[in-house]
Design an enzyme around this catalytic site. Structure first.
Site, PDB file in Angstrom:
ATOM      1  N   CYS A  60       3.921   8.648   0.326  1.00 28.86           N
ATOM      2  CA  CYS A  60       4.019   7.397   1.364  1.00 28.86           C
ATOM      3  C   CYS A  60       4.797   6.151   1.292  1.00 28.86           C
ATOM      4  CB  CYS A  60       3.396   7.855   2.663  1.00 28.86           C
ATOM      5  SG  CYS A  60       3.816   6.929   3.546  1.00 28.86           S
ATOM      6  N   CYS A 104      -1.371   6.811   9.600  1.00 25.70           N
ATOM      7  CA  CYS A 104      -0.046   6.887  10.291  1.00 25.70           C
ATOM      8  C   CYS A 104      -0.144   5.297  10.770  1.00 25.70           C
ATOM      9  CB  CYS A 104       0.391   7.593  11.009  1.00 25.70           C
ATOM     10  SG  CYS A 104       2.393   7.216  11.361  1.00 25.70           S
ATOM     11  N   GLU A 128       0.750  -1.117  -0.326  1.00 27.50           N
ATOM     12  CA  GLU A 128       0.200   0.106  -0.266  1.00 27.50           C
ATOM     13  C   GLU A 128       0.741   0.940   0.438  1.00 27.50           C
ATOM     14  OE1 GLU A 128      -3.627  -2.039   3.035  1.00 27.50           O
ATOM     15  OE2 GLU A 128      -2.928  -0.367   3.401  1.00 27.50           O
ATOM     16  N   CYS A 184       1.250  -0.439  15.811  1.00 23.85           N
ATOM     17  CA  CYS A 184       1.237  -0.465  14.621  1.00 23.85           C
ATOM     18  C   CYS A 184       0.694  -1.623  13.880  1.00 23.85           C
ATOM     19  CB  CYS A 184       2.252  -0.296  13.619  1.00 23.85           C
ATOM     20  SG  CYS A 184       2.475  -0.212  12.459  1.00 23.85           S
ATOM     21  N   CYS A 209       6.256  -5.910   8.363  1.00 23.11           N
ATOM     22  CA  CYS A 209       7.211  -5.647   9.017  1.00 23.11           C
ATOM     23  C   CYS A 209       7.799  -6.287  10.403  1.00 23.11           C
ATOM     24  CB  CYS A 209       7.384  -4.223   9.284  1.00 23.11           C
ATOM     25  SG  CYS A 209       7.988  -3.765  10.398  1.00 23.11           S
ATOM     26  N   CYS A 263       6.478  -2.770  16.437  1.00 24.32           N
ATOM     27  CA  CYS A 263       5.410  -2.178  17.177  1.00 24.32           C
ATOM     28  C   CYS A 263       4.022  -1.904  17.620  1.00 24.32           C
ATOM     29  CB  CYS A 263       5.967  -0.930  16.164  1.00 24.32           C
ATOM     30  SG  CYS A 263       7.575  -0.109  15.960  1.00 24.32           S
TER      31      CYS A 263
END
Length: 450
Positions: free
Chosen positions: A195, A426, A181, A209, A202, A206
């Site tokens: 972005c 975000c 994305e 996230c 990932c 975190c």
């Protein structure tokens, strides 16, 4: 089930248990999954002193570490990253920087000037070519050669979602069927930002996230990273205006894929091509210290560090990378490295989590932490999603927090949420699958906050 124990070659490894099975096998106590492409055992290298288990099927492999702190171990995907080849077996043009493209063009018997003309049609002159048919003005024989030997596109457009505030989320399909994305954020001031993602998923886990829920599927190649920006300009420049800024804040930890990220950023900032100012190309990191040092030495692009806590206790929990590279090491490294970079400021990103990191005491600690580091601080409202129990800090408290920082002389920005109604804000990108990174244990004194 065939069970084997493989001793890895790297000196730091003590024990690694590799399990071969036809079905994914979960460790009884896992911290974070790594999702890997189909690999042979000898293609997997892990730097960790802990035991890891692998479940490998005919189509994919999963790695689950036995400790939360082990998620920072490097899982080196020997078959991916720079080595991934396009399935058509053609040369992927956007995987080359200009020097490599010029050398390849000459190897096909054409002049270097043809390489520059091609480069400008790939990245400049508002063309952003996606096929040899869009190479007007080039030598006919050169175009014929490119048609037969070169591949122009690294991605396939899957969908574009438009949020109520005008933010666009672009979904791209990769040649292996995975999806990434990319977000385009328009601004009335003309500062339009793309972005980009640097990985599928990932590995950092975190806790705030959504992408981190996926684990790491694979690194993106330089071509796949650059193509996101090319597509954004090609598709949306007519609607939102010129795209002026790039942020590596999409899916993935950019410095975990540092070779391809540095190469992609170099292509983006080439004066004859996409021509972004290096200071308008921002690479974000959760704090991989060795890679951060290398980036500051090799790239002129901007750096953003996702800080998000003022104590190791909190950061160990919400950002497990801190268990390997703690606040003192991370900030000390920045303080030392930035002494030699003239007029360079790092951007500290601080996602504000209600009752976790948003107290006045946190603001005062933050002031002390950044002393001696040329910086700006970006306060970000947490964007809720189904993968997290955190809550956003109220606007009033964010302003109070900001005021404490500004009164101490800090340069502070408040970043509003953009695109959250399309999961484009975000921390909201990605789509976790059946196997997800686990939530880590909440420290006792914060249990009421979540």
């Amino acid at each position: 089930m065939e069970l084997g124990c493989i001793w890895m070659r790297r000196a730091r490894i003590t024990n690694c248990l590799v399990m071969m099975t036809n079905k994914p096998l979960l460790a009884s106590r896992v911290a974070a999954p790594f999702f890997l492409p189909s690999l042979k055992p000898q293609q997997i290298s892990i730097s960790s002193s802990r035991i890891c288990s692998f479940s490998i099927s005919s189509s994919k492999a999963y790695c689950f570490s036995s400790s939360a702190s082990s998620i920072v171990a490097d899982v080196e995907l020997k078959s991916s990253a720079t080595g991934r080849k396009n399935k058509s077996a053609k040369v992927l043009l956007k995987g080359m920087n200009y020097a490599e493209l010029e050398k390849w063009v000459q190897s096909q018997g054409f002049r270097p000037g043809q390489a520059l003309m091609l480069w400008k049609r790939l990245y400049g002159n508002d063309i952003w070519a996606h096929s040899s048919d869009e190479l007007e003005g080039l030598n006919k024989d050169f175009k014929k050669m490119l048609s037969g030997l070169a591949e122009f596109k690294a991605l396939s457009l899957k969908d574009i979602l438009t949020a109520s505030d005008g933010t666009r989320k672009i979904l791209f399909a990769l040649d292996d069927g995975m999806v990434i994305e990319t977000v385009v954020i328009p601004c009335e001031s003309g500062r339009n930002t793309v972005c980009v993602s640097s990985q599928v998923g990932c590995a950092m886990n975190c806790q705030f996230c959504y992408t981190g829920r996926m684990g790491l599927r694979r690194h993106l190649t330089a071509a796949e990273i650059v193509e996101q920006t090319v597509f954004a300009r090609r598709l949306l420049s007519g609607e939102v205006g010129s795209i002026t800024n790039v942020v590596f804040m999409g899916m993935g930890e950019p410095l975990h894929n540092i070779d391809n990220v540095i190469k992609a950023a170099d292509i983006m900032s080439d004066e004859q091509g996409l021509h972004f100012s290096p200071r308008k190309v921002t690479i974000s990191t959760s704090g991989l210290v060795p890679q951060l040092k290398r980036f500051l030495h090799e790239s002129n692009c901007a750096l953003a560090v996702s800080l998000n806590a003022t104590t190791d206790e909190v950061r160990n929990w919400i950002m497990p990378i801190n268990r390997k590279y703690n606040l003192e090491l991370l900030l000390g490294t920045l303080r030392e490295e930035l002494r030699t970079k003239h007029k360079y400021k790092v951007l500290f990103e601080y996602v504000m989590l209600a009752g976790i990191n948003d107290s006045i005491e946190d603001a005062r600690r933050l002031i002390d932490l950044v002393q001696g580091i040329p910086c700006k601080i970006n306060l970000i409202s947490f964007n809720p999603h189904s993968g997290s129990l955190f809550k956003p800090t109220s606007d009033e408290k964010m302003i109070e927090f900001r005021n404490v920082l500004t009164e101490a002389g800090c340069v502070v920005l408040l970043r509003p949420s953009r695109g959250d109604d399309q999961m484009a804000a975000c921390g909201q990108l990605g789509k976790p699958g059946e196997f997800q990174a686990p939530r880590l244990r909440v420290p006792e004194r914060f249990q009421m906050a979540v």
